[in-house]
Design a protein around this motif. Structure first.
Motif, PDB file in Angstrom:
ATOM      1  N   ASN A  31       0.823  -1.220   0.000  1.00 11.78           N
ATOM      2  CA  ASN A  31       0.000   0.000   0.000  1.00 11.78           C
ATOM      3  C   ASN A  31       0.849   1.260   0.000  1.00 11.78           C
ATOM      4  O   ASN A  31       0.480   2.264  -0.619  1.00 11.78           O
ATOM      5  N   SER A  55      -5.143   3.372  -2.218  1.00 11.80           N
ATOM      6  CA  SER A  55      -4.617   2.001  -2.284  1.00 11.80           C
ATOM      7  C   SER A  55      -5.786   1.037  -2.465  1.00 11.80           C
ATOM      8  O   SER A  55      -6.939   1.455  -2.408  1.00 11.80           O
ATOM      9  N   PRO A  56      -5.504  -0.259  -2.600  1.00 13.92           N
ATOM     10  CA  PRO A  56      -6.624  -1.218  -2.691  1.00 13.92           C
ATOM     11  C   PRO A  56      -7.452  -1.291  -1.412  1.00 13.92           C
ATOM     12  O   PRO A  56      -8.538  -1.862  -1.422  1.00 13.92           O
ATOM     13  N   ASP A  57      -6.956  -0.693  -0.307  1.00 13.16           N
ATOM     14  CA  ASP A  57      -7.777  -0.589   0.909  1.00 13.16           C
ATOM     15  C   ASP A  57      -8.880   0.451   0.731  1.00 13.16           C
ATOM     16  O   ASP A  57      -9.928   0.360   1.381  1.00 13.16           O
ATOM     17  N   CYS A 100      -9.898   1.892  -2.405  1.00 15.98           N
ATOM     18  CA  CYS A 100     -10.470   1.969  -3.761  1.00 15.98           C
ATOM     19  C   CYS A 100     -11.080   0.621  -4.124  1.00 15.98           C
ATOM     20  O   CYS A 100     -10.678  -0.409  -3.588  1.00 15.98           O
ATOM     21  N   ARG A 101     -12.003   0.633  -5.075  1.00 14.70           N
ATOM     22  CA  ARG A 101     -12.380  -0.620  -5.739  1.00 14.70           C
ATOM     23  C   ARG A 101     -11.757  -0.609  -7.128  1.00 14.70           C
ATOM     24  O   ARG A 101     -12.005   0.324  -7.909  1.00 14.70           O
ATOM     25  N   ASP A 118      -8.998  -5.728  -5.005  1.00 19.26           N
ATOM     26  CA  ASP A 118      -8.995  -4.754  -3.901  1.00 19.26           C
ATOM     27  C   ASP A 118      -9.496  -5.400  -2.612  1.00 19.26           C
ATOM     28  O   ASP A 118      -9.716  -6.609  -2.568  1.00 19.26           O
ATOM     29  N   LYS A 119      -9.720  -4.560  -1.617  1.00 15.82           N
ATOM     30  CA  LYS A 119     -10.073  -5.042  -0.279  1.00 15.82           C
ATOM     31  C   LYS A 119     -11.415  -5.762  -0.210  1.00 15.82           C
ATOM     32  O   LYS A 119     -11.687  -6.453   0.782  1.00 15.82           O
ATOM     33  N   TYR A 177      -3.526  -7.468  -4.299  1.00 14.99           N
ATOM     34  CA  TYR A 177      -2.731  -6.261  -4.013  1.00 14.99           C
ATOM     35  C   TYR A 177      -1.426  -6.297  -4.823  1.00 14.99           C
ATOM     36  O   TYR A 177      -1.004  -5.287  -5.388  1.00 14.99           O
ATOM     37  N   ILE A 232      -2.079  -5.376  -8.440  1.00  6.67           N
ATOM     38  CA  ILE A 232      -2.223  -3.921  -8.635  1.00  6.67           C
ATOM     39  C   ILE A 232      -0.845  -3.266  -8.656  1.00  6.67           C
ATOM     40  O   ILE A 232      -0.533  -2.479  -9.567  1.00  6.67           O
TER      41      ILE A 232
END
Ligand code: TMP
Length: 235
Positions: free
Chosen positions: A50, A195-197, A199-200, A211-212, A226, A229
């Motif tokens: 991240n 970050s993928p936390d 965002c989709r 993502d998350k 992750y 990405i």
């Protein structure tokens, strides 16, 4: 830059003082939570990933005249940032219906919105970050009209820049969350992380979730998503 005492520990990051009053160190953790902390876990290597992912986005934005808090990368999990007075409003930008928007409006996940949708949430864990509108923001003096005008302008611009950048990487930007704050110069800066936390991201071809949501919904392959990405952003 020497890390001094911890100022604050959030769900995914720690914030440290430095010897300079207007600079802080942010450390990205592997901890992951969802549903306002109800679901807890660890995503191994997330702190490193991240940090790297967010720095790629923040540099892209800075290169395009979006003021951000990022000053310097200091380790694999740490950045030096400008200290901001955080505005307690989370901005969510949405291009495709998913998550709480799909639920609220009864839309099928994946429905393309005819224009970007901007939403405000009050940043308050005890209340579960309730959705608010501009009238709540002004009545509660969370930010003034000029600040919100600037935040909206920056949020739409960030959305355009990220969509463009991600298109070439085969990534669809479904939605994301931003946080802003005021610097000691009185200007608005982008803070927090991208970050993928927060965002989709969907694969443009297969619509696979990267993502998350893989963690939130127990879909497996969280670390791999992750990593994918980061790999695409670096490539
Ligand atoms: P939502 O569909 O659950 O409202 O989430 C919208 C976007 O905001 C999604 O990309 C995830 C991000 N988000 C956060 O970064 N933090 C949060 O606490 C929540 C609820 C969502």
């Amino acid at each position: 830059m020497i890390k001094k005492e911890m100022l604050y520990e959030g769900k995914a990051k720690q914030i440290y003082k430095t010897k300079e009053d207007d600079k802080l160190i942010v450390l990205f953790k592997d901890d992951a939570t969802a549903f306002n902390g109800e679901k807890k876990g660890q995503i191994s290597g997330k702190g490193i990933m991240n940090n790297k992912i967010s720095n790629i986005f923040f540099k892209l934005l800075a290169d395009n005249n979006v003021p951000t808090h990022l000053l310097e990368e200091i380790s694999e999990t740490e950045v030096l940032v400008r200290k901001l007075e955080i505005i307690p409003v989370e901005v969510v930008m949405r291009n495709i219906a998913a998550g709480s928007l799909a639920k609220r409006l009864g839309l099928e996940e994946g429905t393309v919105m005819s224009q970007p949708v901007l939403e405000f949430y009050y940043k308050d864990d005890d209340l579960g970050d309730p959705m608010i509108n501009e009238y709540h923001i002004y009545a509660q003096k969370m930010a003034d009209r000029e600040e919100i005008a600037r935040i909206k302008e920056l949020s739409f611009k960030i959305n355009e820049l990220l969509i463009d950048f991600l298109k070439d990487k085969g990534i669809e930007l479904v939605d994301f969350k931003l946080e802003f704050g005021k610097g000691s110069d009185g200007k608005i800066y982008l803070g927090d992380e991208i970050s993928p936390d927060t965002c989709r991201f969907w694969d443009s071809e297969t619509r696979e979730k990267l993502d998350k949501d893989r963690f939130r919904r127990d879909l497996g392959g969280v670390e791999g998503a992750y990593q994918e990405i980061l790999r695409r952003l670096q490539g």
